[in-house]
Write a protein that holds these residues in place. Structure first.
Motif: not given
Length: 260
Positions: A116-132
């Motif tokens: 779950k922690q690894e999946l959460k990190k992947k989701i956060i990483s995927a959201l960094i670029y569009p948020s930027l």
């Protein structure tokens, strides 16, 4: 003086009680190994406490040891910290205690929390670029409206012909931003401050969660994230011989999207 510092430290620990996911994973993994090595659970908890560096984690484990020493089950001791351990984690431990497979269940729990922690990190990483990208877009728009467009407005004002509606809107927006940017800033800050308060209202939270699931691109990503968590949690509970209705009830408590 040292006594007051110690009391203040205890107050801060209790007030802002938390345990990072990596510490909970380590706790479950090490406890599983020690129990499988035929070490009594109380002794195993004391060994883990001595090997733990985090002050808050030590405080939590120490309280769990006190509860176990008084005759409580490990799951009952963990349930005293509802803000730290989820219903899912407590249920897995409880089922392990009842079925006599506590070591195996703790190992399953550690692996599941890690996934779950690894999946959460992947989701956060995927959201960094569009948020930027969104942040940069708004920043550039604000700079243009405050510094660049006011310098070319006199050119539009010199035109004697009727201006298009889009140009009029642009002129109005530029004038508003250049003169009343302070009000805009206060308005934006007020929105960000009030959002957490409004989300505490159940009806508002449900509509907000439904909106998240219907977003064009992010909606699919969040649905996949919730579905993965749902399947993993339900599968682990069924594997631990929890009945289907109880498993679904516990699984629903681990998903933070109310609409889902």
């Amino acid at each position: 003086m040292n006594r007051y510092k110690k009391l203040w430290g205890i107050f801060v620990v209790e007030k802002f009680l938390s345990m990072p996911a990596k510490d909970r994973i380590s706790f479950a993994k090490r406890l599983s190994v020690l129990i499988s090595a035929q070490l009594p659970i109380l002794k195993a908890l004391q060994v883990i406490k001595n090997q733990t560096a985090g002050r808050r984690a030590v405080f939590i484990i120490d309280k769990i040891i006190s509860e176990v020493e008084s005759g409580q089950f490990l799951s009952s001791a963990m349930s005293q910290f509802g803000k730290v351990f989820s219903e899912f984690e407590i249920s897995i431990v409880r089922i392990g205690e009842v079925s006599g497979s506590l070591s195996e269940n703790l190992n399953y729990l550690a692996e599941e929390l890690k996934k779950k922690q690894e999946l959460k990190k992947k989701i956060i990483s995927a959201l960094i670029y569009p948020s930027l990208i969104v942040f940069i877009t708004f920043a550039i728009t604000g700079l243009l409206a405050v510094y660049v467009l006011p310098k070319i407005l006199p050119i539009f004002a010199s035109f004697k012909s009727e201006l298009p509606l889009s140009t009029k809107i642009l002129i109005f927006f530029t004038n508003f931003m250049s003169k009343d940017w302070g009000y805009v800033l206060i308005f934006v800050l007020a929105i960000f401050i009030s959002i957490p308060w409004f989300l505490k209202i159940s009806t508002v939270r449900k509509h907000f969660d439904r909106l998240i699931l219907r977003l064009p691109i992010l909606g699919n990503m969040f649905r996949s994230f919730y579905l993965a968590n749902f399947c993993r949690t339900l599968g682990l509970l069924l594997k631990s011989d929890v009945i289907i209705m109880e498993s679904i009830k516990i699984t629903s408590a681990t998903i933070f999207n109310q609409a889902y």
